[in-house]
Write a protein that holds these residues in place. Structure first.
Motif: not given
Length: 368
Positions: A76-98
């Motif tokens: 019955y296709s009872q499913q949801v999903f999302e898509g987002l990204k993690a970015y590497r900054w020049a200082d080596g940290s990892t950030r998420l966008f919204r």
């Protein structure tokens, strides 16, 4: 939304993958990976039951799933999903966008599909927990990133047509480069003939797999006709443009205004879409959300009152549109090249995402 105690990344118990990729193997796997084809060593999981709510949060080795053949998601296709990204900054940290926007949209999608939502803090905790162990998979070259795919699906073994009483949450990650092959370039769009993505009262505003399944055959038609993506019209009148298979659409007009289809319940409210609108308005540009007929759009392209078209979404960010194509017409937008405003917006957005510009909107969330 599920009511539960405060959840943090520490609540996701870690079971390390004994066969995790070596640094050399990981580097090789991250060299120009095709979108969504390379996966990291681990994934996040949690299980929901009618009596117990969400529990058994863990980070486990990335592996195949074991599902009962009667699982509700399969029938019955009872499913949801999302898509987002993690970015590497020049200082080596990892950030998420919204990511908070993705968490809220996933909760709304789950409600529409009769699934239990996880709280925003639980959603963010799962992402942070996965990145704490697979953080080395976040690329640092060019405009690459780590794409994150959360999924909620019904897993109860039941052929009765009702919401599943057992549900699984998964979070997987893929290092990615450009969504379209060849990087940023103007794309050609096939206008769907007789096929529609969603109808009024349906699931168009939810991010659920069924919406995308229905777009695959028209997408194949697009590719068969030399186009990169498909544009859907509304199901009621077959007249107004709605969205592409996985992106929202904007039209830049010669008078300086920017038009985009209004959200009516059949169009997915994209996080990137909202960000583009906010960036435009902070620059003093007028953004008009309205019904846009295909005839009106074609006429604007023909008489030069529409000077740019672009699409936007998490995977492709902002992509210029060069042509609209169908069996009856082939419209070239302006000179077919990437528009100045389109590329300006793309630069502004990616500069924020990669830390090259100040995050004055507070969109980036640091995770390590």
């Amino acid at each position: 939304m599920d009511v539960s105690p405060t959840v943090t990344a520490a609540d996701y118990a870690l079971i390390r993958n004994p066969d995790a990729a070596s640094p050399t193997q990981r580097t090789a796997a991250m060299e120009a990976p095709a979108f969504g084809m390379v996966f990291t060593d681990h994934m996040a999981r949690a299980t929901w039951t009618l009596d117990g709510g969400w529990a058994d949060r863990r980070i486990v080795p990335f592996e195949n799933l074991s599902l009962h053949p009667g699982a509700t998601v399969l029938h019955y296709s009872q499913q949801v999903f999302e898509g987002l990204k993690a970015y590497r900054w020049a200082d080596g940290s990892t950030r998420l966008f919204r990511p908070e926007g993705n968490a809220r949209r996933m909760a709304a999608s789950a409600a529409r599909l009769g699934l239990p939502a996880i709280t925003e803090e639980d959603f963010l905790a799962s992402v942070e927990a996965l990145l704490s162990v697979d953080g080395d998979w976040v690329p640092s070259e060019g405009e690459s990133s780590l794409y994150l795919r959360p999924v909620i699906m019904g897993t109860e073994a039941c052929l009765g047509v009702r919401p599943s009483q057992e549900v699984e949450y998964l979070l997987m990650a893929c290092p990615v480069g450009a969504y379209f092959s060849g990087g940023v370039r103007p794309v050609s769009i096939w206008v769907a003939q007789g096929f529609h993505r969603a109808g009024e009262g349906g699931t168009g505003q939810a991010k659920t797999g069924g919406n995308y399944a229905g777009s695959l055959m028209p997408q194949q038609q697009a590719q068969d006709n030399g186009c990169d993506q498909v544009l859907f019209l509304d199901a009621r009148k077959d007249k107004y443009i709605e969205e592409l298979g996985g992106m929202n659409v904007f039209a830049v007009r010669r008078d300086g205004t920017i038009w985009t289809p209004r959200v009516t319940g059949t169009i997915l409210e994209g996080v990137t879409r909202a960000s583009v609108i906010e960036l435009l308005r902070t620059e003093g540009r007028e953004v008009i959300e309205r019904d846009i007929s295909l005839e009106e759009l074609r006429a604007g392209i023909a008489d030069g009152s529409v000077v740019e078209l672009f699409a936007c979404g998490t995977a492709a960010v902002i992509t210029p549109i060069a042509r609209l194509v169908s069996p009856d017409f082939d419209e070239l937008v302006a000179d077919g090249g990437p528009g100045a405003l389109t590329m300006h917006l793309r630069g502004r957005l990616t500069d924020i995402q990669y830390g090259r510009a100040d995050d004055v909107h507070g969109w980036m969330r640091r995770v390590n």
